[in-house]
Structures are given as structure tokens and as C-alpha cells.
Write a protein that holds these residues in place. Sequence first.
Motif, PDB file in Angstrom:
ATOM      1  N   GLU A   8      44.277   5.749   3.502  1.00 53.40           N
ATOM      2  CA  GLU A   8      43.525   4.715   2.876  1.00 53.40           C
ATOM      3  C   GLU A   8      42.636   5.400   1.461  1.00 53.40           C
ATOM      4  O   GLU A   8      42.202   6.686   1.717  1.00 53.40           O
ATOM      5  N   ARG A   9      42.424   4.821   0.578  1.00 55.14           N
ATOM      6  CA  ARG A   9      42.083   5.358  -0.386  1.00 55.14           C
ATOM      7  C   ARG A   9      40.568   5.691  -0.554  1.00 55.14           C
ATOM      8  O   ARG A   9      39.852   4.674  -0.280  1.00 55.14           O
ATOM      9  N   ILE A  10      40.092   6.997  -0.726  1.00 56.41           N
ATOM     10  CA  ILE A  10      38.877   7.465  -0.317  1.00 56.41           C
ATOM     11  C   ILE A  10      38.210   8.118  -1.347  1.00 56.41           C
ATOM     12  O   ILE A  10      36.981   8.305  -1.592  1.00 56.41           O
ATOM     13  N   HIS A  11      39.020   8.397  -2.703  1.00 62.86           N
ATOM     14  CA  HIS A  11      38.459   8.858  -3.898  1.00 62.86           C
ATOM     15  C   HIS A  11      38.514   7.504  -4.961  1.00 62.86           C
ATOM     16  O   HIS A  11      39.379   6.597  -5.001  1.00 62.86           O
ATOM     17  N   GLN A  12      37.762   7.966  -5.951  1.00 59.34           N
ATOM     18  CA  GLN A  12      37.728   7.144  -7.098  1.00 59.34           C
ATOM     19  C   GLN A  12      38.905   7.626  -7.942  1.00 59.34           C
ATOM     20  O   GLN A  12      39.202   8.740  -8.378  1.00 59.34           O
ATOM     21  N   PHE A  13      39.804   6.816  -8.737  1.00 57.97           N
ATOM     22  CA  PHE A  13      40.709   7.010  -9.789  1.00 57.97           C
ATOM     23  C   PHE A  13      40.740   6.106 -10.753  1.00 57.97           C
ATOM     24  O   PHE A  13      40.834   4.888 -10.538  1.00 57.97           O
ATOM     25  N   GLY A  14      40.718   6.614 -11.967  1.00 62.22           N
ATOM     26  CA  GLY A  14      40.761   5.767 -13.358  1.00 62.22           C
ATOM     27  C   GLY A  14      39.277   5.090 -13.464  1.00 62.22           C
ATOM     28  O   GLY A  14      38.407   5.581 -12.453  1.00 62.22           O
ATOM     29  N   ARG A  15      39.465   4.009 -14.249  1.00 61.24           N
ATOM     30  CA  ARG A  15      38.210   3.637 -14.664  1.00 61.24           C
ATOM     31  C   ARG A  15      37.807   2.107 -14.120  1.00 61.24           C
ATOM     32  O   ARG A  15      36.962   1.622 -14.589  1.00 61.24           O
ATOM     33  N   GLY A  16      38.683   1.705 -13.347  1.00 59.44           N
ATOM     34  CA  GLY A  16      38.501   0.341 -12.769  1.00 59.44           C
ATOM     35  C   GLY A  16      37.412   0.395 -11.593  1.00 59.44           C
ATOM     36  O   GLY A  16      36.712   1.270 -11.540  1.00 59.44           O
ATOM     37  N   ILE A  17      37.640  -0.784 -10.959  1.00 57.06           N
ATOM     38  CA  ILE A  17      36.287  -0.738  -9.797  1.00 57.06           C
ATOM     39  C   ILE A  17      37.043  -0.157  -8.497  1.00 57.06           C
ATOM     40  O   ILE A  17      36.270   0.212  -7.608  1.00 57.06           O
ATOM     41  N   ASN A  18      38.026   0.357  -8.602  1.00 57.69           N
ATOM     42  CA  ASN A  18      38.568   0.910  -7.581  1.00 57.69           C
ATOM     43  C   ASN A  18      38.491   0.422  -6.231  1.00 57.69           C
ATOM     44  O   ASN A  18      38.076   0.996  -5.063  1.00 57.69           O
ATOM     45  N   ALA A  19      38.483  -0.920  -6.056  1.00 56.18           N
ATOM     46  CA  ALA A  19      38.256  -1.705  -5.073  1.00 56.18           C
ATOM     47  C   ALA A  19      39.028  -2.819  -4.929  1.00 56.18           C
ATOM     48  O   ALA A  19      39.575  -3.442  -5.966  1.00 56.18           O
ATOM     49  N   ASN A  20      38.841  -3.679  -3.734  1.00 55.59           N
ATOM     50  CA  ASN A  20      39.672  -5.030  -3.751  1.00 55.59           C
ATOM     51  C   ASN A  20      38.510  -6.186  -3.954  1.00 55.59           C
ATOM     52  O   ASN A  20      37.583  -5.936  -3.619  1.00 55.59           O
ATOM     53  N   ILE A  21      38.802  -6.991  -4.835  1.00 57.58           N
ATOM     54  CA  ILE A  21      38.014  -8.423  -4.744  1.00 57.58           C
ATOM     55  C   ILE A  21      37.629  -8.784  -3.360  1.00 57.58           C
ATOM     56  O   ILE A  21      38.433  -8.594  -2.371  1.00 57.58           O
ATOM     57  N   SER A  22      36.602  -9.612  -3.199  1.00 55.67           N
ATOM     58  CA  SER A  22      36.428 -10.323  -2.103  1.00 55.67           C
ATOM     59  C   SER A  22      37.391 -11.084  -1.774  1.00 55.67           C
ATOM     60  O   SER A  22      38.171 -11.871  -2.479  1.00 55.67           O
ATOM     61  N   PRO A  23      37.937 -11.105  -0.477  1.00 55.06           N
ATOM     62  CA  PRO A  23      38.862 -12.351   0.142  1.00 55.06           C
ATOM     63  C   PRO A  23      38.645 -13.806  -0.238  1.00 55.06           C
ATOM     64  O   PRO A  23      39.643 -14.429  -0.118  1.00 55.06           O
ATOM     65  N   ASN A  24      37.396 -14.030  -0.131  1.00 53.57           N
ATOM     66  CA  ASN A  24      37.053 -15.254  -0.505  1.00 53.57           C
ATOM     67  C   ASN A  24      36.633 -15.449  -2.099  1.00 53.57           C
ATOM     68  O   ASN A  24      35.734 -16.663  -2.165  1.00 53.57           O
ATOM     69  N   GLU A  25      37.142 -14.605  -2.918  1.00 54.70           N
ATOM     70  CA  GLU A  25      36.598 -14.608  -4.010  1.00 54.70           C
ATOM     71  C   GLU A  25      36.712 -15.969  -4.955  1.00 54.70           C
ATOM     72  O   GLU A  25      35.910 -16.642  -5.546  1.00 54.70           O
ATOM     73  N   GLU A  26      37.934 -16.483  -4.710  1.00 52.54           N
ATOM     74  CA  GLU A  26      38.199 -17.985  -5.224  1.00 52.54           C
ATOM     75  C   GLU A  26      37.142 -19.067  -4.670  1.00 52.54           C
ATOM     76  O   GLU A  26      36.870 -19.916  -5.416  1.00 52.54           O
ATOM     77  N   VAL A  27      37.097 -19.040  -3.404  1.00 55.63           N
ATOM     78  CA  VAL A  27      36.338 -19.826  -2.783  1.00 55.63           C
ATOM     79  C   VAL A  27      34.933 -19.933  -3.260  1.00 55.63           C
ATOM     80  O   VAL A  27      34.386 -21.051  -3.751  1.00 55.63           O
ATOM     81  N   SER A  56      36.185  -1.856  -0.077  1.00 57.47           N
ATOM     82  CA  SER A  56      37.072  -0.724   0.018  1.00 57.47           C
ATOM     83  C   SER A  56      37.414  -0.845   1.512  1.00 57.47           C
ATOM     84  O   SER A  56      36.488  -0.638   2.542  1.00 57.47           O
ATOM     85  N   ASN A  57      38.718  -0.608   2.036  1.00 54.16           N
ATOM     86  CA  ASN A  57      38.867  -0.576   3.345  1.00 54.16           C
ATOM     87  C   ASN A  57      38.513  -1.534   4.296  1.00 54.16           C
ATOM     88  O   ASN A  57      37.926  -1.595   5.024  1.00 54.16           O
ATOM     89  N   ASN A  58      38.453  -3.011   3.630  1.00 58.18           N
ATOM     90  CA  ASN A  58      37.771  -3.827   4.284  1.00 58.18           C
ATOM     91  C   ASN A  58      36.262  -4.036   4.691  1.00 58.18           C
ATOM     92  O   ASN A  58      35.650  -4.616   5.219  1.00 58.18           O
ATOM     93  N   THR A  59      35.473  -3.098   3.888  1.00 58.18           N
ATOM     94  CA  THR A  59      34.288  -2.819   3.970  1.00 58.18           C
ATOM     95  C   THR A  59      33.486  -2.998   2.764  1.00 58.18           C
ATOM     96  O   THR A  59      34.089  -2.508   1.759  1.00 58.18           O
ATOM     97  N   ALA A 288      30.045   6.484  -7.772  1.00 62.98           N
ATOM     98  CA  ALA A 288      29.156   5.365  -8.065  1.00 62.98           C
ATOM     99  C   ALA A 288      29.914   3.909  -7.760  1.00 62.98           C
ATOM    100  O   ALA A 288      31.074   4.066  -7.413  1.00 62.98           O
ATOM    101  N   LYS A 289      29.180   2.868  -7.806  1.00 63.35           N
ATOM    102  CA  LYS A 289      29.729   1.597  -7.328  1.00 63.35           C
ATOM    103  C   LYS A 289      29.939   0.907  -8.523  1.00 63.35           C
ATOM    104  O   LYS A 289      29.108   1.066  -9.608  1.00 63.35           O
ATOM    105  N   TYR A 290      31.068   0.052  -8.703  1.00 61.91           N
ATOM    106  CA  TYR A 290      31.405  -0.588  -9.777  1.00 61.91           C
ATOM    107  C   TYR A 290      31.858  -2.067  -9.430  1.00 61.91           C
ATOM    108  O   TYR A 290      32.090  -2.455  -8.384  1.00 61.91           O
ATOM    109  N   THR A 291      31.424  -3.079 -10.540  1.00 63.96           N
ATOM    110  CA  THR A 291      31.386  -4.573 -10.468  1.00 63.96           C
ATOM    111  C   THR A 291      32.442  -5.012 -11.214  1.00 63.96           C
ATOM    112  O   THR A 291      33.291  -5.980 -11.087  1.00 63.96           O
ATOM    113  N   PHE A 292      32.520  -4.351 -12.648  1.00 60.75           N
ATOM    114  CA  PHE A 292      33.436  -5.016 -13.549  1.00 60.75           C
ATOM    115  C   PHE A 292      34.536  -4.035 -13.883  1.00 60.75           C
ATOM    116  O   PHE A 292      34.153  -2.699 -14.181  1.00 60.75           O
ATOM    117  N   ASN A 293      35.530  -4.402 -14.224  1.00 59.16           N
ATOM    118  CA  ASN A 293      36.710  -3.592 -14.854  1.00 59.16           C
ATOM    119  C   ASN A 293      36.277  -3.454 -16.597  1.00 59.16           C
ATOM    120  O   ASN A 293      36.105  -4.424 -17.101  1.00 59.16           O
TER     121      ASN A 293
END
Length: 433
Positions: A8-27, A56-59, A288-293
Amino acid sequence: NFFKTKTERIHQFGRGINANISPNEEVFFNKSYEAFEKQDILNAYKYFLKSLENFSNNTSNCNININQENEKLNFEIYQGTAKITGYVTNENLYAQAIVTKNKSTHVALKRYILERNYQLTYAYYCSDDKYIKLKLYFNNLTMSPQKIFFPIREIALNADFDKEYIKSEFSNIILEDIGHLKSIDDNELKIKYNFLKKWINEIILKIDTFPSNDNSGMQAFALLYILFKIDYLLVPKYEIYQKTSKKVQEYFNNENSTIEAKNEELKEYIYKLKEMDYLKFSTNFYNAKYTFNPTEKTSHEEINLFITESLSKIRWYKNNRYNQIIPIIYEYIALYILYNYGANPVIRALLHMLVEIQNPIFFKELNYNTLYNKDKSSFYKKEIISKIEEIIVPHQNRFKLLKPFGDKLNFSTINEFNNSFYLQLQELNFEDV
């Protein structure tokens, strides 16, 4: 799956949010749109903000916090150094990001802030009796999720960028409202510092092996590659990030300078990075936490075109027997895309996996399972195939023609693997069916 990777990815890599969008994002986004249509403003914003939450990792990363008090919706949005706080009523949206104390400003900073106000579209700088802030104010009469996304994104990205820039350029000014930033473990910092030195030393030695005549193109690939690598894998902030991004921008935008002169500038900067002591190096990092790419979305066609052009350059170097530059360009391709393009989540995840394969020693130091044994020049083939499936399969509900391609890769050598990987990336079909 026995061969399922345990990394599981536990470090930040690159400049993106380094996370998965909400599974309910479209809803959530669709519910927000419907609520705006009904003038149900508070619920519309609540759904919209929930659509921005990432995991990240379903959390949940808690990059979005919402709290409703009667007819007022309070919120917090995190973007690196920036903490955007605000509230929504049925009539208005108000948001702000505190940058620094008013009394700490001087003429140069005031001039910078004034110039920034002319560059911003929705947000604007102002000051009260205590702080300099970036603010946003909107009337909700004709609002929709599409209309509010870009103003919120602008204040978040620009507040983060400006705080980083101010920290880099005005060292005596203290940033405010950064209590949410977390320090990085000293062991991790030492690993990153050692690899910074190692990579720079290696690339300097590699450049020395280039032919003495007409090697400017090869030097350009090598020097830019090392900067992209430092940025993506080490993820420095503040001064290192600001200066690196400026050097890269100047390299590609300065049409009045020769490639040789630009190479010398990059080389001089890389030598300065090499000589940086650990204490100064360590001040350029935080979690840090990120919201936008920060990068705009890029079409798959545009990425494909870049890959095609890059592979043709590799063929030219191969045909002319400049073999020492070929592995560098293969790594450069992935790092360039990750640095410059807003690739979709599938492409980003696949390219990150490729970077893992290309840099097994670094990832092993960070306690990740490796996918390639550099000493034996051998691949962990089943794990690679499994990981490609893990990346692609969850997206097949939307992209019916998207297929895993692990069994089509060439595992004979690292160069052949890289080549086949990029060719398979180009074959991915992201058409909605």
C-alpha cells in the motif's frame, strides 16, 4: 490472489493528490447538481464538498471537513500549506486562506501580492487588521457544481503556491495557519538526502561517458530527467521545489538561449543541489493533505503523441549506437508525463508502477516490495501482472474496453520491458461505452 502485492502506498509521490477520489464522487456531484437546481443551497454545497473528499487505502484523508449550524454550512479544505476555511448560507459563499501576518509584510511582498491580484480570476488578496488573506466571495443565486469548482480550486492551488513561494523568496516572513502540516520522519529524510546525492553523482558520471561532439541533446535528457526524478520521488517543497520548477520552466520557455547554454544552467543548479547540506535539505519537506491536482486534465491522445515522439527519439539514438542514453530516456518519459500532464488515475497509477520498477533500490529503502531485481536483471513477473490487473479492473465498469496487458509485456530486458509497457499504454481504450 497469492501474488497480490502487499505494498500500500504510504508516501507521497509527485505533485498530485496522491489519493483516490471518493467511491461516491459521481453520485455526490450529481446530487449537488440536482440540489442547486432546486435551490437547496446548503445541501448542494454539502454534496459538492463531499465529492472532493479523497481516500488512501480506503480511509478518508479528511481533506474536507464540513459542519452545519442551522442555516450555515462551515467547511475546511486542505491543499498543502493552504487551509481554506469558509461558510455557505442560502445567499452567499465566503472562503479565505490566511497567508501571513499583516505586520510582517514589506514592499517587495506587497508588490508581489498586488501583481498576483491581476493574475487571479475569482479570488483576490486583501488584508485586515491582522492577516493577509486570499479571499473568495460569491452570490449563490445562479450557482452550480461546475461554476463553483474552478473558484474553489483557484483559491486552494494559489494559496498553496503563494505560501510556498513566499517561504522560498522571503525567508524572514513567517507563514500562518500551517499547523496542519506534518514533519517527515528523520530516517526517511536521510534516505531521500542520500539518494539525492547518489542520483546526481550517477548522472554526472553518465554524462562524462557521452561523446564529446554533439551531445547537447543527450545532456538535456539526462539533466531534465534527474530534476523530474528528484521532484517525483523525493517531493521537495519550498525552495527546492520553487527553484526546480523555475529552472524547468525556463528551459522549455526560453527560445532565445541555445540548448548548450540551458544545459549549463541546469548543470550549475544540479551541482548546487549536490552540495546542499542535510540541515538545509531537511527544511524543504513536510507531509500534507491535498484536494486538487495542480495540472489540467490531459487527453489520452496527447499523452500518446508524446510517447510516440519520445520512442522515435530512442530509435534514433539506438540506430546511431548512443546506447548509454536509452535507459535514461525510458525513465524520462514516465517522469515527464507525471510532471507535466494531468493524466487520468489509471495512467498515473500505471506510470507510478513503472517508476517503481525502474527504481527498485529506492523503493526497497522505503520498505516497498520491489518488482525488479536490478542485480539479477530479473522481473517479478507474476506480481507485475497482478498489479496491472489491480489498477485496471476497478475502472472497467466505466471503460468497458479497458483491458489488463501484463501478459503482453516483454520481460527479456529492462529496455524491452520499458518499450513494451509504453506501447501497451498507448493501446488502452478509455472510450465510454
